[in-house]
Scaffold this motif. Structure first.
Motif, PDB file in Angstrom:
ATOM      1  N   VAL A 268     154.618  95.213  -4.382  1.00 45.95           N
ATOM      2  CA  VAL A 268     155.441  95.637  -3.249  1.00 45.95           C
ATOM      3  C   VAL A 268     156.033  94.397  -2.601  1.00 45.95           C
ATOM      4  O   VAL A 268     155.371  93.350  -2.512  1.00 45.95           O
ATOM      5  N   VAL A 269     157.276  94.483  -2.168  1.00 48.14           N
ATOM      6  CA  VAL A 269     157.940  93.352  -1.521  1.00 48.14           C
ATOM      7  C   VAL A 269     157.359  93.169  -0.120  1.00 48.14           C
ATOM      8  O   VAL A 269     157.477  94.049   0.731  1.00 48.14           O
ATOM      9  N   LEU A 270     156.717  92.031   0.123  1.00 42.41           N
ATOM     10  CA  LEU A 270     156.219  91.704   1.453  1.00 42.41           C
ATOM     11  C   LEU A 270     157.265  90.961   2.265  1.00 42.41           C
ATOM     12  O   LEU A 270     157.267  91.038   3.502  1.00 42.41           O
ATOM     13  N   ALA A 271     158.136  90.226   1.598  1.00 45.83           N
ATOM     14  CA  ALA A 271     159.221  89.506   2.271  1.00 45.83           C
ATOM     15  C   ALA A 271     160.268  89.137   1.235  1.00 45.83           C
ATOM     16  O   ALA A 271     159.968  89.006   0.044  1.00 45.83           O
ATOM     17  N   ALA A 272     161.495  88.952   1.705  1.00 46.97           N
ATOM     18  CA  ALA A 272     162.589  88.547   0.825  1.00 46.97           C
ATOM     19  C   ALA A 272     163.447  87.547   1.560  1.00 46.97           C
ATOM     20  O   ALA A 272     163.715  87.701   2.758  1.00 46.97           O
ATOM     21  N   SER A 273     163.878  86.509   0.859  1.00 44.34           N
ATOM     22  CA  SER A 273     164.790  85.544   1.464  1.00 44.34           C
ATOM     23  C   SER A 273     166.141  86.205   1.680  1.00 44.34           C
ATOM     24  O   SER A 273     166.442  87.259   1.106  1.00 44.34           O
TER      25      SER A 273
ATOM     26  N   ALA B 210     158.890  96.177   1.839  1.00 44.59           N
ATOM     27  CA  ALA B 210     158.214  97.441   1.509  1.00 44.59           C
ATOM     28  C   ALA B 210     158.829  98.139   0.301  1.00 44.59           C
ATOM     29  O   ALA B 210     158.345  99.182  -0.124  1.00 44.59           O
ATOM     30  N   MET B 211     159.862  97.576  -0.275  1.00 41.96           N
ATOM     31  CA  MET B 211     160.442  98.118  -1.504  1.00 41.96           C
ATOM     32  C   MET B 211     159.489  97.830  -2.668  1.00 41.96           C
ATOM     33  O   MET B 211     158.757  96.850  -2.661  1.00 41.96           O
ATOM     34  N   SER B 212     159.489  98.694  -3.663  1.00 41.28           N
ATOM     35  CA  SER B 212     158.665  98.419  -4.842  1.00 41.28           C
ATOM     36  C   SER B 212     159.185  97.172  -5.557  1.00 41.28           C
ATOM     37  O   SER B 212     160.397  96.910  -5.585  1.00 41.28           O
TER      38      SER B 212
END
Length: 397
Positions: free
Chosen positions: A40-45, A56-58
Motif C-alpha cells: 500500500v502506498v504510504l507516501a508519494a513524492s 492509501a492506493m494499492s
C-alpha cells in the motif's frame, strides 16, 4: 470564544513527508518519482503524484500509473528522527503548538513580537536548513483557513490570507475545500449548481439543510463564512480519533476497499503511537450508496496501538459488512479508535496473541508487517506490546 482579528494562526505541513525524507537521504532519488510502501502506498513524492499516485492506493495500481517510480520500504526510525527535529523547531518558535500528526501542526504566532508572515518564513528557512525538508505554511485568522491556505500553497510554499482578503480568497475555492465535503457531497451539491465555497455561503440555509441535514449544513455554512472559533490547543487528550475517505459513486472492488482500510488504519495507529496512547475499541464507519450510514464496533481484550492487530479487527468488521456493501454500494469508509488511554497502562504481551480470531491469522499478520517494515520490525513488535518498529515521536494529541 475569542477569535483574533489578525492572521496569527499557522498551519505547517511537511510536503510528502516520508518520500521527502527518502529523497533527502538518497541524492539519487531527488527529482525522481518515489513511492514509499510496497503493498500500500504510504507516501508519494510530488513527481509520483503527478502521475496520479496517491496515499492509501494499492502498490500494484501505483506502479501501473507510474512504472518508472522508485519503490522503497518505509524507514520509520528516519521519519521519527526527522519529525522530532521539526517539532523541536516548532516549539522553539512558539509555545502554542498543536500537533495533528507526525508531519503537521497548528502554531499560534500571536504575541511573538514579529509579523506572523515573518515568523512563518523564518520557520520554513529553519526547517530547510536544519532538517533538510520542504515544508508549506498557511497563515490565517482561523485554523480552517490556515489549513486551506497551506493546501493551496503546496508544495514548499507560504501563503498568508489577511483578514480583509478572506472573502476574495475563500469564495472562489472549490466546495471540496470545506472540511467534510467529499466526492459524494460535492456531487450532490453540484446537481444544484453549488460548486464553490461562495455558492455555499450564498445558499439559503433552509435549502442547505434540506440537502445535507441540519448538522452538516450548519458546519459547512459556518466554514463558508470562515467561522471557526477553535484556538490552538496544547496537551489535549482525546478520547477517540478517526479518519475517513469518501469514495464517490463508483463501485469499488474488495481489494480497493481493503487498500483504503489499510491506509486509514496505518495513519491512525501511527497517530496513536505518536501520542504514546493505545485503544480498546475499533469502529468501522460506512455510508452506503443510498446515503444511509452504519457503524460496526469491536472491543479488544487488551488495549493496543499495533497496526496489525487494529487492522485485523477492522478487516473483520469490513468482512461482516460485505453483503450490505455488495447490495447497496459504498460512498464512504472510515475507522475510529476509541477508549484511548496512555500506553504505559498496557501489560506487555505478544502482539499477535489471539490473531487466530475473526478476520485473520498470525502468519498473515506477520507477513504483512515483514512486507511493509522489514524483518527487524517483527522482532521489535514481539518484544513489546506495540509496534516499536513503527514508533513515532511523542506529539500533542
Amino acid at each position: 470564544m475569542f477569535v483574533s482579528d489578525e492572521a496569527t494562526i499557522l498551519h505547517a505541513d511537511l510536503d510528502a513527508f516520508y518520500a521527502s525524507v527518502e529523497q533527502r537521504d538518497d541524492p539519487g532519488l531527488r527529482g525522481r518519482p518515489v513511492i514509499v510502501g510496497t503493498g500500500v502506498v504510504l507516501a508519494a513524492s510530488y513527481e509520483a503524484k503527478a502521475h496520479g499516485v496517491r496515499t492509501a492506493m494499492s502498490g500494484a495500481l501505483a506502479r501501473r500509473l507510474c512504472p518508472r517510480a522508485v519503490v522503497v520500504r518505509p524507514r520509520m526510525s528516519a521519519y521519527t528522527e526527522a519529525s522530532r527535529a521539526v517539532f523541536a523547531i516548532f516549539r522553539a518558535t512558539t509555545p502554542l503548538v498543536e500537533g495533528l500528526s507526525i508531519d503537521e501542526a497548528f502554531l499560534d504566532a500571536d504575541g511573538l513580537g514579529a509579523p506572523p508572515a515573518d515568523v512563518a518564513a523564518r520557520l520554513r528557512r529553519t526547517v530547510a536548513e536544519e532538517v533538510g525538508l520542504p515544508i508549506t505554511v498557511g497563515v490565517a485568522r482561523t485554523k480552517f483557513l490556515a489549513k486551506v491556505a497551506s493546501g493551496v500553497a503546496k508544495p514548499d510554499g507560504l501563503l498568508v490570507v489577511p483578514p480583509d482578503a478572506e472573502p476574495e480568497f475563500l469564495r472562489p475555492l472549490p466546495v471540496r475545500s470545506l472540511w467534510g465535503v467529499g466526492r459524494a457531497t460535492a456531487a450532490r451539491l453540484a446537481r444544484y449548481g453549488v460548486t464553490t465555497v461562495g455558492d455555499v455561503a450564498d445558499m439559503p440555509e433552509s435549502t442547505l439543510v434540506s440537502l445535507l441535514g441540519p448538522a452538516a449544513a450548519g458546519h459547512l455554512r459556518a466554514l463558508a463564512h470562515n467561522r471557526d472559533p477553535r484556538p490552538v490547543r496544547t496537551g489535549v487528550r482525546r478520547r477517540s480519533m478517526g479518519a475517513q475517505r469518501a469514495l464517490g459513486r463508483r463501485r469499488r472492488s474488495p481489494e480497493e476497499l481493503d487498500a483504503m482500510l489499510v491506509g486509514l488504519v496505518d495513519r491512525l495507529s501511527g497517530r496513536l503511537r505518536a501520542a504514546r496512547r493505545v485503544c480498546r475499541t475499533v469502529t468501522l464507519r460506512l455510508r452506503f450508496g443510498d446515503y444511509a450510514r452504519a457503524t460496526r464496533s469491536r472491543t479488544l481484550p487488551q488495549a493496543t496501538a499495533e497496526t496489525a492487530r487494529i487492522l485485523e479487527t477492522a478487516r473483520a468488521l469490513l468482512a461482516a459488512a460485505a453483503p450490505a456493501i455488495a447490495e447497496r454500494g459504498l460512498t464512504l469508509i472510515g475507522v475510529s479508535l476509541g477508549d484511548l488511554r496512555d500506553d504505559r497502562a498496557v501489560q506487555l504481551a505478544l502482539p499477535l496473541d489471539g490473531a487466530g480470531g475473526a478476520g485473520g491469522d498470525a502468519d498473515a499478520a506477520v507477513d504483512g508487517i515483514r512486507d511493509r517494515f522489514g524483518s527487524s520490525a517483527i522482532t521489535r513488535a514481539v518484544l513489546l506490546g506495540r509496534d516499536q518498529g513503527l514508533s513515532v515521536p511523542m506529539l500533542p494529541d
